[in-house]
Design a protein around this motif. Structure first.
Motif, PDB file in Angstrom:
ATOM      1  N   CYS A 296       8.577  20.538   2.740  1.00  0.00           N
ATOM      2  CA  CYS A 296       8.413  19.085   2.877  1.00  0.00           C
ATOM      3  C   CYS A 296       8.208  18.762   4.345  1.00  0.00           C
ATOM      4  O   CYS A 296       8.948  19.259   5.204  1.00  0.00           O
ATOM      5  CB  CYS A 296       9.637  18.339   2.342  1.00  0.00           C
ATOM      6  N   ARG A 297       7.201  17.944   4.622  1.00  0.00           N
ATOM      7  CA  ARG A 297       6.888  17.599   6.009  1.00  0.00           C
ATOM      8  C   ARG A 297       7.018  16.087   6.186  1.00  0.00           C
ATOM      9  O   ARG A 297       6.148  15.315   5.768  1.00  0.00           O
ATOM     10  CB  ARG A 297       5.474  18.061   6.349  1.00  0.00           C
ATOM     11  N   ALA A 336      16.752   5.369   0.322  1.00  0.00           N
ATOM     12  CA  ALA A 336      17.252   6.628  -0.233  1.00  0.00           C
ATOM     13  C   ALA A 336      16.366   7.801   0.184  1.00  0.00           C
ATOM     14  O   ALA A 336      16.866   8.897   0.492  1.00  0.00           O
ATOM     15  CB  ALA A 336      17.335   6.528  -1.747  1.00  0.00           C
ATOM     16  N   LEU A 337      15.038   7.584   0.205  1.00  0.00           N
ATOM     17  CA  LEU A 337      14.129   8.647   0.620  1.00  0.00           C
ATOM     18  C   LEU A 337      14.291   8.969   2.106  1.00  0.00           C
ATOM     19  O   LEU A 337      14.215  10.139   2.511  1.00  0.00           O
ATOM     20  CB  LEU A 337      12.688   8.241   0.321  1.00  0.00           C
ATOM     21  N   ASP A 343      18.450  14.600   5.570  1.00  0.00           N
ATOM     22  CA  ASP A 343      19.348  15.664   5.103  1.00  0.00           C
ATOM     23  C   ASP A 343      18.595  16.865   4.541  1.00  0.00           C
ATOM     24  O   ASP A 343      19.221  17.740   3.917  1.00  0.00           O
ATOM     25  CB  ASP A 343      20.289  15.111   4.021  1.00  0.00           C
ATOM     26  N   LEU A 344      17.269  16.934   4.724  1.00  0.00           N
ATOM     27  CA  LEU A 344      16.498  18.026   4.155  1.00  0.00           C
ATOM     28  C   LEU A 344      16.944  19.379   4.709  1.00  0.00           C
ATOM     29  O   LEU A 344      17.156  19.545   5.904  1.00  0.00           O
ATOM     30  CB  LEU A 344      15.014  17.832   4.449  1.00  0.00           C
ATOM     31  N   LYS A 345      17.045  20.362   3.803  1.00  0.00           N
ATOM     32  CA  LYS A 345      17.360  21.736   4.175  1.00  0.00           C
ATOM     33  C   LYS A 345      16.204  22.627   3.730  1.00  0.00           C
ATOM     34  O   LYS A 345      15.856  22.638   2.551  1.00  0.00           O
ATOM     35  CB  LYS A 345      18.659  22.190   3.520  1.00  0.00           C
ATOM     36  N   TYR A 371      15.667  15.001  -7.560  1.00  0.00           N
ATOM     37  CA  TYR A 371      16.806  15.833  -7.958  1.00  0.00           C
ATOM     38  C   TYR A 371      17.197  16.698  -6.771  1.00  0.00           C
ATOM     39  O   TYR A 371      16.503  17.661  -6.432  1.00  0.00           O
ATOM     40  CB  TYR A 371      16.444  16.712  -9.150  1.00  0.00           C
ATOM     41  N   SER A 372      18.309  16.341  -6.139  1.00  0.00           N
ATOM     42  CA  SER A 372      18.760  17.133  -4.989  1.00  0.00           C
ATOM     43  C   SER A 372      19.168  18.531  -5.413  1.00  0.00           C
ATOM     44  O   SER A 372      19.180  19.453  -4.601  1.00  0.00           O
ATOM     45  CB  SER A 372      19.932  16.425  -4.300  1.00  0.00           C
TER      46      SER A 372
END
Length: 378
Positions: A296-297, A336-337, A343-345, A371-372
């Protein structure tokens, strides 16, 4: 007046209406022959239809001639009043088109970032052509075909096993707002939707509403996530479910246990090949996909276009933009996005359930659910 029906409605429902009609027939206030004759005699008022169609065509022509630079401040109200006239005349397609036109004109006057000149021109052209065809219609059958319907016809469907997997809020230009809920049906392996909507024609202020669960279930509809539902005696119009029927809660289950793994798209080229036939003429559920990106960028928020954008990439580096245009009803989604992006890993990316859309700029996806956690079942 204060009785409660078996459908739990305290208002005048169709069951009470049927009981009242039967009682009136029993007492002789009405006769079956009179009611049947009244139904057979009811037909289109050609004069009323012609007046509404002619007024619509004149409004569209006047707006096209005046242009945006000379747009009157009362233009949105004029379109809205004419929509009410079309509703009285029984012309739902014209009514919806005029309510959308009213919204577009309001955006133009407010210089909203969401306004598009091409969209307004297309709406005016469609309204003018439809109004002209209605004016020339010579039979009730032709009027019926051009007028459209106020509501879809829902037909009985077999027992369904449903799983609620996502939802999205909407605020239609035609004057309705609400939420669309997406259910996966395991027996037929297909998507169904259930829509909760309210009119905003006279009240466009957002209101927090308690959205009850349909089909006789207790509690909020949001409590149906991660559950299996069995719907009996339900009705559907294509992929859209009505609130008719009785449902029972079943066992708990997670989304990756429900949605077949061959619909988890990691190769965006294969996904496009499967969905492309439905991008232009398919239903909404035909464009619903589950994406598992390899990367994801994040992109900066576009202040000019008021656009949130996140680039999703597959293993081959193919890029699919996830986009949300800012509106009041999308504020919580964008927040939320933005938190998700922070918090992206890289080694633990979420899965995205979204709606594909083909625009002039290319393919894009609108997020329905994120969906995390998404596990691969053994």
């Amino acid at each position: 007046e204060h009785s409660v029906c078996t459908c739990r409605s305290r208002e005048l429902c169709r069951h009470k209406a049927a009981a009242l009609l039967c009682y009136q027939l029993l007492k002789g206030k009405h006769t079956l022959e009179a009611l049947t004759a009244q139904k057979e005699d009811s037909a289109w008022d050609q004069e009323q239809v012609s007046a509404a169609a002619q007024a619509t065509a004149e409004l569209a022509a006047d707006l096209l001639e005046a242009g945006l630079s000379r747009l009157a401040p009362t233009a949105p109200d004029s379109a809205s009043r004419l929509a009410s006239l079309c509703h009285t005349a029984g012309l739902p397609r014209l009514e919806r088109g005029l309510r959308i036109l009213s919204t577009l004109l309001d955006r133009a006057l407010r210089r909203s970032a969401a306004f598009r000149t091409e969209e307004l021109l297309g709406r005016l052209a469609d309204l003018y052509q439809l109004a002209c065809r209605l004016s020339k219609a010579s039979s009730p059958e032709q009027v019926q075909e051009l007028a459209g319907t106020f509501r879809d016809t829902y037909l009985p469907c077999p027992d369904l096993t449903l799983h609620l997997l996502g939802e999205r809020a909407f605020h239609a230009d035609s004057g309705y707002a609400g939420t669309v809920y997406y259910f996966w049906e395991t027996t037929q392996s297909r998507w169904y939707t259930y829509t909760y909507a309210r009119p905003t024609i006279y009240d466009n202020k957002p209101r927090l509403r308690y959205i009850p669960a349909p089909w006789g279930l207790e509690g909020r509809i949001g409590s149906l996530y991660d559950l299996s539902l069995t719907l009996h005696n339900g009705k559907a119009a294509q992929s859209r479910l009505s609130s008719t029927g009785e449902a029972a809660r079943g066992k708990a289950c997670r989304p990756w246990e429900v949605l077949p793994s061959h619909l988890w798209w990691e190769d965006f080229a294969a996904m496009f090949d499967a969905v492309s036939p439905y991008l232009l003429e398919g239903t909404e559920t035909d464009r619903l996909v589950l994406l598992r990106p390899a990367a994801c960028r994040p992109q900066p928020f576009d202040q000019t276009r008021q656009l949130f954008r996140l680039l999703l990439l597959d293993e081959e580096g193919r890029c699919l933009p996830l986009e949300v245009t800012y509106r009041e009803e999308e504020r919580e989604l964008i927040e939320a996005l933005e938190k998700l992006v922070r918090d992206l890993k890289p080694n633990d990316l979420p899965a995205f359930l979204g709606l594909l859309d083909l625009t002039e700029e290319g393919l894009r996806v609108y997020p329905v659910e994120v969906y995390s956690e998404w596990r691969c079942c053994p």
